[in-house]
Each structure stands twice: as structure tokens, then as C-alpha cells.
Scaffold this motif. Structure first.
Motif, PDB file in Angstrom:
ATOM      1  N   ASN A  35       0.839  -1.189   0.000  1.00  0.00           N
ATOM      2  CA  ASN A  35       0.000   0.000   0.000  1.00  0.00           C
ATOM      3  C   ASN A  35       0.881   1.249   0.000  1.00  0.00           C
ATOM      4  O   ASN A  35       1.720   1.421   0.881  1.00  0.00           O
ATOM      5  CB  ASN A  35      -0.925  -0.009   1.215  1.00  0.00           C
ATOM      6  CG  ASN A  35      -1.983   1.064   1.129  1.00  0.00           C
ATOM      7  OD1 ASN A  35      -1.675   2.247   1.136  1.00  0.00           O
ATOM      8  ND2 ASN A  35      -3.237   0.655   1.040  1.00  0.00           N
ATOM      9  N   SER A  44      -1.421   7.681   0.655  1.00  0.00           N
ATOM     10  CA  SER A  44      -2.178   8.797   0.100  1.00  0.00           C
ATOM     11  C   SER A  44      -1.300  10.026   0.050  1.00  0.00           C
ATOM     12  O   SER A  44      -0.613  10.341   1.021  1.00  0.00           O
ATOM     13  CB  SER A  44      -3.404   9.064   0.971  1.00  0.00           C
ATOM     14  OG  SER A  44      -4.003  10.301   0.652  1.00  0.00           O
ATOM     15  N   LYS A  75      -5.723  11.942   2.243  1.00  0.00           N
ATOM     16  CA  LYS A  75      -5.674  12.012   3.706  1.00  0.00           C
ATOM     17  C   LYS A  75      -5.480  13.441   4.197  1.00  0.00           C
ATOM     18  O   LYS A  75      -5.927  13.798   5.287  1.00  0.00           O
ATOM     19  CB  LYS A  75      -4.556  11.110   4.242  1.00  0.00           C
ATOM     20  CG  LYS A  75      -4.800   9.628   4.043  1.00  0.00           C
ATOM     21  CD  LYS A  75      -5.969   9.133   4.893  1.00  0.00           C
ATOM     22  CE  LYS A  75      -5.639   9.083   6.365  1.00  0.00           C
ATOM     23  NZ  LYS A  75      -6.782   8.586   7.176  1.00  0.00           N
ATOM     24  N   SER A 107      -0.994  -0.421  -4.239  1.00  0.00           N
ATOM     25  CA  SER A 107      -2.323   0.167  -4.089  1.00  0.00           C
ATOM     26  C   SER A 107      -2.203   1.527  -3.414  1.00  0.00           C
ATOM     27  O   SER A 107      -1.133   1.930  -2.950  1.00  0.00           O
ATOM     28  CB  SER A 107      -3.224  -0.759  -3.267  1.00  0.00           C
ATOM     29  OG  SER A 107      -2.677  -0.938  -1.965  1.00  0.00           O
ATOM     30  N   TRP A 113      -4.898   5.132  -1.790  1.00  0.00           N
ATOM     31  CA  TRP A 113      -6.213   5.664  -1.414  1.00  0.00           C
ATOM     32  C   TRP A 113      -6.203   7.169  -1.591  1.00  0.00           C
ATOM     33  O   TRP A 113      -5.392   7.861  -0.983  1.00  0.00           O
ATOM     34  CB  TRP A 113      -6.528   5.308   0.034  1.00  0.00           C
ATOM     35  CG  TRP A 113      -7.901   5.724   0.487  1.00  0.00           C
ATOM     36  CD1 TRP A 113      -9.049   4.979   0.432  1.00  0.00           C
ATOM     37  CD2 TRP A 113      -8.280   6.989   1.056  1.00  0.00           C
ATOM     38  NE1 TRP A 113     -10.117   5.704   0.928  1.00  0.00           N
ATOM     39  CE2 TRP A 113      -9.677   6.939   1.317  1.00  0.00           C
ATOM     40  CE3 TRP A 113      -7.585   8.158   1.355  1.00  0.00           C
ATOM     41  CZ2 TRP A 113     -10.373   8.010   1.877  1.00  0.00           C
ATOM     42  CZ3 TRP A 113      -8.281   9.233   1.905  1.00  0.00           C
ATOM     43  CH2 TRP A 113      -9.653   9.150   2.174  1.00  0.00           C
ATOM     44  N   GLU A 114      -7.082   7.681  -2.465  1.00  0.00           N
ATOM     45  CA  GLU A 114      -7.162   9.124  -2.702  1.00  0.00           C
ATOM     46  C   GLU A 114      -8.626   9.539  -2.889  1.00  0.00           C
ATOM     47  O   GLU A 114      -9.035   9.882  -3.993  1.00  0.00           O
ATOM     48  CB  GLU A 114      -6.364   9.527  -3.961  1.00  0.00           C
ATOM     49  CG  GLU A 114      -4.872   9.326  -3.897  1.00  0.00           C
ATOM     50  CD  GLU A 114      -4.133  10.322  -3.020  1.00  0.00           C
ATOM     51  OE1 GLU A 114      -4.747  10.855  -2.071  1.00  0.00           O
ATOM     52  OE2 GLU A 114      -2.942  10.545  -3.267  1.00  0.00           O
ATOM     53  N   ASP A 115      -9.434   9.511  -1.849  1.00  0.00           N
ATOM     54  CA  ASP A 115     -10.816   9.984  -1.985  1.00  0.00           C
ATOM     55  C   ASP A 115     -10.797  11.505  -2.102  1.00  0.00           C
ATOM     56  O   ASP A 115     -10.967  12.225  -1.121  1.00  0.00           O
ATOM     57  CB  ASP A 115     -11.653   9.535  -0.780  1.00  0.00           C
ATOM     58  CG  ASP A 115     -12.229   8.151  -0.977  1.00  0.00           C
ATOM     59  OD1 ASP A 115     -11.875   7.511  -1.982  1.00  0.00           O
ATOM     60  OD2 ASP A 115     -13.031   7.720  -0.140  1.00  0.00           O
ATOM     61  N   THR A 145      -5.261   3.044  -7.384  1.00  0.00           N
ATOM     62  CA  THR A 145      -5.670   3.803  -6.220  1.00  0.00           C
ATOM     63  C   THR A 145      -7.187   3.848  -6.147  1.00  0.00           C
ATOM     64  O   THR A 145      -7.877   3.722  -7.156  1.00  0.00           O
ATOM     65  CB  THR A 145      -5.088   5.231  -6.230  1.00  0.00           C
ATOM     66  OG1 THR A 145      -5.171   5.789  -4.918  1.00  0.00           O
ATOM     67  CG2 THR A 145      -5.810   6.147  -7.202  1.00  0.00           C
ATOM     68  N   ASP A 146      -7.709   3.997  -4.950  1.00  0.00           N
ATOM     69  CA  ASP A 146      -9.139   4.092  -4.681  1.00  0.00           C
ATOM     70  C   ASP A 146      -9.492   5.575  -4.642  1.00  0.00           C
ATOM     71  O   ASP A 146      -8.922   6.329  -3.864  1.00  0.00           O
ATOM     72  CB  ASP A 146      -9.419   3.410  -3.339  1.00  0.00           C
ATOM     73  CG  ASP A 146     -10.832   3.629  -2.823  1.00  0.00           C
ATOM     74  OD1 ASP A 146     -11.564   4.460  -3.397  1.00  0.00           O
ATOM     75  OD2 ASP A 146     -11.209   2.984  -1.846  1.00  0.00           O
ATOM     76  N   CYS A 147     -10.416   6.004  -5.505  1.00  0.00           N
ATOM     77  CA  CYS A 147     -10.878   7.390  -5.466  1.00  0.00           C
ATOM     78  C   CYS A 147     -12.356   7.430  -5.792  1.00  0.00           C
ATOM     79  O   CYS A 147     -12.784   6.870  -6.793  1.00  0.00           O
ATOM     80  CB  CYS A 147     -10.098   8.253  -6.455  1.00  0.00           C
ATOM     81  SG  CYS A 147     -10.519  10.006  -6.331  1.00  0.00           S
TER      82      CYS A 147
END
Length: 282
Positions: A164, A167, A171, A220, A222-224, A263-265
Motif C-alpha cells: 500500500n 495517500s 488524507k 495500491s 487511497w485518494e478519496d 488507487t481508490d478514489c
């Protein structure tokens, strides 16, 4: 707890082989079978979980016969986190301080998105204080137990394991709030870029520890950082400040032979897609 509610789909390949081949557009015996995960309430209100005493995602996956899918994460954020505590009790809500130091109004008995009321970082002076207290790269808590990881994820395993990469800006949006990030990118762009640089350094520190020792199958993140109407971050800032940090991480992944990076967005990511791709998230 029952071992499984269904027999795992028949396979000619290992889960690791299947994942690699599917992600590289090669023929597979069947599609890789996985689930993204469940909200905490699901484990308390869905009968299929309560009756079988399933309380976590890592119990639910084998219960449903999914293919194993693992991500190894490092300590790349606040360390130590803020103390979680209740500030005020109301009829249907309560005011809390969360792990990131934000004051938030939350619904009782629900994990839906809170109403954020105040961030611990509103000025560059606030950031310097929090950075010195909670973003030290030399924090001993950021050291990875490589021996334990190697034992848990040997090179000859039959399931995929990813690393992982954290971000770079999502974040930060969490920490500053949506409104706070919007203002800060204009009022204090140097502060926000220093926050991005700090996130990047923490991820690099983690990657430098693990990449030489574990053969990862993917990376992987994470970038919401988008909503239904587009990005929550200034696109010019994203291009100038975030993309160069992605490129630094991409270089380390390339050197380790990791070609898959996702990435998760949430939301409408289309305005940012060219820059995700330019940065190496493929």
C-alpha cells in the motif's frame, strides 16, 4: 464460526497466477473473485453475519469463498494519532475528537460520514506543530518488522500480496476538511505542498524498508479526492504538487519490478485521470 457458506470456485491456476494474468490481460481459468469489504454495521445487522459469528472482513472473505487478496500497509500517517474522545453528548448525535484531531458531529450508532466542525490545522503554524509532534519520519513506531512479514508472505505463496502506497492528498483532505483544503491551496499553498511532501517521504521510508525483502504482486493507494461533480482539490495544484510525488513512488515500484499500481478514489475522477496516469498509477 462456520468455515465457509460455499465451496470456492474450481480452479486450474493458483490465486496468485490468476490475479497476475487477469491484470495483464492474459487468459485465465476464471475471473479473480474478491470483494471490496463491508461497513461495520453490516456485521451487526446482517443475519448471515450474526448467525455465523462473522465480525470482520478477514473472516467474511473465506466464509464466502473469495480468492485471498492482501495489502501490506505501513505506519505512514499520524503517529501517534490524537486521542479519540467524546466532547459533548446530544440527543441523536455526539461531538467527538477523532484520531486526526478533528472536532466532528457524528450520528449515534452509525459510521456514516460525520459533520466536521474544526480541523487541528488551519494555519502554517498549526501544521508545523502537528508535523513536529506526529509526522516524524524517525519515529520508532514506523519501523517495519521485516522478519514477521517474510514469514507471513513467503516468495512461494499462492495468493497475491500488494504494497500500500498510502495517500498523497486524500488524507490531507481528511485532515484539513474539504473546505479547509480548498482555502489552504489558495491561502497557504506552500503549507499544503509541504504536507504532500511529508506524506511522500513517509511512504518512501516504508517502501525502502519492505521492497527489498518482499516480492509484491501489485501496489495500491487511497485518494478519496473527488465528489460527484469532480475533484475536491485544485487541479493545477494536483498537477504541480501531487504528480511529482507519484513519480517518485513509481520509480521505486519500477525498481522493485511492480508494474501494477491502482488507487481508490470516489466521485468523478475524469479530470484527474490524465495526472494519475502521468504519475504512474496505471
Amino acid at each position: 464460526m462456520s468455515n465457509s457458506i460455499r465451496v470456492k470456485w474450481n480452479s486450474e491456476m493458483t490465486d496468485r497466477e490468476r490475479f497476475y494474468r487477469q491484470m495483464h490481460y492474459l487468459p485465465v481459468d476464471r475471473s479473480f473473485h474478491m470483494e471490496f469489504g463491508y461497513w461495520e454495521e453490516n456485521f451487526k445487522i446482517w443475519k448471515i453475519f450474526t448467525e455465523n459469528r462473522i465480525t470482520r472482513n478477514d473472516e467474511a472473505d473465506p466464509f464466502f469463498g473469495f480468492d485471498p487478496f492482501v495489502q501490506v500497509s505501513g505506519n505512514v500517517w499520524l503517529s501517534p494519532a490524537f486521542e479519540e474522545k467524546v466532547i459533548e453528548e446530544r440527543v441523536n448525535t455526539k461531538i467527538i475528537q477523532n484520531k486526526e484531531g478533528l472536532l466532528a458531529e457524528v450520528l449515534k450508532g452509525s459510521s456514516s460520514i460525520p459533520h466536521y466542525m474544526k480541523s487541528p490545522i488551519e494555519t502554517p503554524e498549526d501544521w508545523e506543530k502537528v508535523k513536529a509532534e506526529r509526522f516524524r519520519i524517525d519515529d520508532p513506531a514506523r519501523i517495519v518488522d521485516i522478519k514477521a512479514l517474510k514469514q507471513k508472505y513467503p516468495d512461494d505463496r499462492d495468493f497475491p500480496v500488494g504494497v500500500n502506497c498510502g495517500s498523497m492528498i486524500g488524507k490531507i483532505r481528511d485532515l484539513l476538511t474539504v473546505e479547509g483544503l480548498a482555502y489552504a491551496c489558495l491561502d497557504y499553498p506552500e503549507m499544503v505542498e509541504d504536507m504532500v511532501e511529508t506524506c511522500c517521504q513517509l511512504v518512501e521510508h516504508f517502501l525502502d524498508q519492505v521492497l527489498p525483502h518482499i516480492k509484491f504482486d501489485f501496489a495500491s493507494g487511497w485518494e478519496d479526492i473527488c465528489c460527484k461533480n469532480g475533484p475536491l482539490v485544485n487541479i493545477e495544484f494536483f498537477r504541480e504538487a501531487v504528480v511529482p510525488r507519484y513519480k517518485r513512488i513509481r520509480k521505486k515500484l519500477d525498481e522493485a519490478g511492480i508494474d501494477i499500481w491502482y488507487t481508490d478514489c470516489d466521485g468523478d475522477v475524469r479530470p484527474l485521470l490524465p495526472y494519475f496516469l502521468e504519475g504512474g498509477i496505471n
